[in-house]
Design an enzyme around this catalytic site. Structure first.
Site, PDB file in Angstrom:
ATOM      1  N   LYS A  53      13.210  47.513   6.352  1.00 38.16           N
ATOM      2  CA  LYS A  53      14.168  48.286   5.558  1.00 38.16           C
ATOM      3  C   LYS A  53      13.434  48.943   4.408  1.00 38.16           C
ATOM      4  O   LYS A  53      12.401  48.392   4.015  1.00 38.16           O
ATOM      5  CB  LYS A  53      15.309  47.415   5.035  1.00 38.16           C
ATOM      6  CG  LYS A  53      14.923  46.107   4.350  1.00 38.16           C
ATOM      7  CD  LYS A  53      13.937  46.064   3.224  1.00 38.16           C
ATOM      8  CE  LYS A  53      14.223  46.836   1.965  1.00 38.16           C
ATOM      9  NZ  LYS A  53      13.117  46.721   0.959  1.00 38.16           N
ATOM     10  N   TYR A  95      20.082  45.970  -0.339  1.00 34.33           N
ATOM     11  CA  TYR A  95      20.587  44.628   0.021  1.00 34.33           C
ATOM     12  C   TYR A  95      22.055  44.492  -0.383  1.00 34.33           C
ATOM     13  O   TYR A  95      22.846  43.868   0.331  1.00 34.33           O
ATOM     14  CB  TYR A  95      19.762  43.534  -0.672  1.00 34.33           C
ATOM     15  CG  TYR A  95      18.403  43.334  -0.054  1.00 34.33           C
ATOM     16  CD1 TYR A  95      18.208  42.396   0.955  1.00 34.33           C
ATOM     17  CD2 TYR A  95      17.312  44.081  -0.467  1.00 34.33           C
ATOM     18  CE1 TYR A  95      16.956  42.216   1.533  1.00 34.33           C
ATOM     19  CE2 TYR A  95      16.065  43.916   0.104  1.00 34.33           C
ATOM     20  CZ  TYR A  95      15.893  42.982   1.105  1.00 34.33           C
ATOM     21  OH  TYR A  95      14.667  42.806   1.689  1.00 34.33           O
TER      22      TYR A  95
END
Ligand code: NAD
Length: 429
Positions: A176, A261
């Site tokens: 990510k 996140y």
């Protein structure tokens, strides 16, 4: 008479007549064998086809049974990974996690620094031929030991290496944020589709046991109807020359790096997708670290049910990594919630007229190992990963909407995406 209890001590029932000792022993041993044969047969049947070695219980029923750990596949049968980029995450977390995996193994390293790659190859038992660089990476196509390419490079390089890996016929696990733009994410999905290869984005939190326990609480309505999610993910950055502070390499500042996140957790814990986004940015160009990227971002996501996520993500405050879910009947928090280890779950509810706070103890398990083994099981069983490219694409759409909102000073509306997640991860460990 030989003992019928196979576990009875040998000395106490061994015949005392030494002259007939051999015959008596054979008779005795035969008896033991006859006694344990049914147990052994039952046991062999229960473990047939698996490498797992198990034992019949040797404790009374009052004792908890001792479970033998699942050893996973023999190393040669595990899915082979080429790891691209040998930076902090790879060296500190991923290579140790691969060494612990049950369905996955390290089979190649890709690096611009041959001496570092050789050192790591020695440590992890790889041959010199298993080292590639960014130039000859495409030759990985002819390496049957590599089934998955794990991309752990600066964000701007994710798209290029995903596309090259897919063209080389390899499945892709990509760190990510998936990429630096929606357009790049779409190209990555398309390249993997065309090559009929799997693409998974490494959202480790979605495989982490405490986050999964919180997800179960939310789904079981233990907190009632979810109303709010409040979260921060911040850290204080050092060296102004690092790639995370260069817009072209990182795509942005704390938002795509750590704020992602919060976005992802709000989405997977609620099971909803935001319809409205509002963002604000703190720029601080007097600080040499923040000449190209923002210092911090504050944002709100609104979901169809009225659930909201209020989040903050910064590069100039001490490490803070919490999330809190508030429902009509209770609250639950992970603090820390996005750490590599040591995450902590607490929840509070009214019980018999009193506010009670619980802190369940849940066995820790390496989230990187769980995530990598999930990918391997998807490859072995031809399953869609739980966090495929579409999951990364949706976060990137939200990131772009937050930046656009901050710039325009208004709320940005978002269309609902299609399905972004594959089936729930099974217990891979
Ligand atoms: P890092 O700076 O420690 O490592 C990056 C690696 O890329 C280095 O080996 C470096 O030599 C190499 N590289 C190749 N070309 C480069 C270039 N042009 N500029 C700079 N480095 C170059 O970074 P990292 O912390 O390992 O992060 C790598 C990726 O992993 C990023 O996408 C990051 O977002 C992601 N990440 C994820 C987690 C997680 O918890 N899932 C944690 C940290 C990092």
């Amino acid at each position: 008479m030989p003992p019928s209890d196979a576990s009875a001590p040998l000395q106490s029932s061994f015949p005392s007549d030494q002259r007939s000792g051999r015959r008596a022993f054979l008779k005795y041993a035969g008896g033991i064998a006859a006694g344990i044969a049914p147990l052994a047969a039952a046991h062999a049947q229960s473990t047939a086809g698996s490498a797992k070695v198990d034992f019949p219980p040797d404790h009374a029923q009052s004792e908890a049974s001792e479970k033998m750990p699942d050893p996973g596949l023999p190393p040669a049968e595990r899915i082979g990974y080429a790891v691209v980029g040998l930076g902090r995450l790879t060296v500190g977390r991923l290579l140790p996690a691969l060494a612990q995996c049950k369905y996955s193994r390290l089979s190649a390293l890709v690096s611009g620094d041959r001496a570092k790659a050789q050192k790591l190859a020695r440590q992890y038992g790889l041959a010199e031929q298993s080292i590639y660089d960014y130039g000859n990476f495409d030759a990985i196509a002819t390496n049957p030991d590599v089934q998955v390419v794990y991309i752990v490079l600066p964000n701007s390089m994710h798209a290029e290496f995903t596309i090259r890996a897919a063209r080389a016929g390899k499945h892709v696990l990509c760190e990510k944020p998936m990429a630096n733009s929606v357009a790049e994410c779409q190209q990555m999905i398309q390249a993997c589709q065309q090559a009929q290869r799997k693409l998974m984005i490494a959202y480790r939190s979605q495989y982490e046991p405490l986050a999964r326990a919180l997800l179960k609480m939310a789904r079981d309505k233990k907190l009632g109807d979810l109303r709010e999610f409040i979260s921060a993910n911040s850290q204080n950055m050092g060296d102004p020359a690092q790639w995370r502070l260069k817009k072209a390499l990182a795509g942005g500042g704390p938002l795509p790096d750590v704020g992602i996140y919060c976005i992802n957790a709000a989405r997977f814990l609620s099971g909803e997708e935001p319809v409205e986004v509002q963002g604000g940015i703190v720029n601080n160009q007097a600080d040499p670290r923040f000449r190209e990227v923002e210092e911090s971002v504050q944002f709100t996501l609104r979901f169809p049910s009225g659930f909201t996520a209020t989040c903050s993500s910064g590069y100039n405050s001490h490490k803070s990594q919490f999330l809190r879910l508030q429902g009509t009947l209770g609250w639950a928090e992970l603090d820390p919630g996005y750490a590599y280890e040591g995450n902590r779950l607490r929840y509070g509810l009214l019980e018999n007229g009193r506010e009670v706070i619980h802190e369940p103890s849940i066995a820790a398990s390496d989230q990187f190992m769980l995530e990598i083994d999930h990918m391997s099981q998807c490859v072995r069983q031809d399953r869609l990963p739980h966090t495929p490219g579409e999951e990364g694409l949706q976060d990137q759409r939200i990131i772009e909407a937050i930046y656009a909102s901050a710039q325009a000073g208004r709320v940005i509306r978002l269309d609902a995406p299609g399905n972004t997640r594959g089936p729930e991860p099974q217990q891979e460990g």
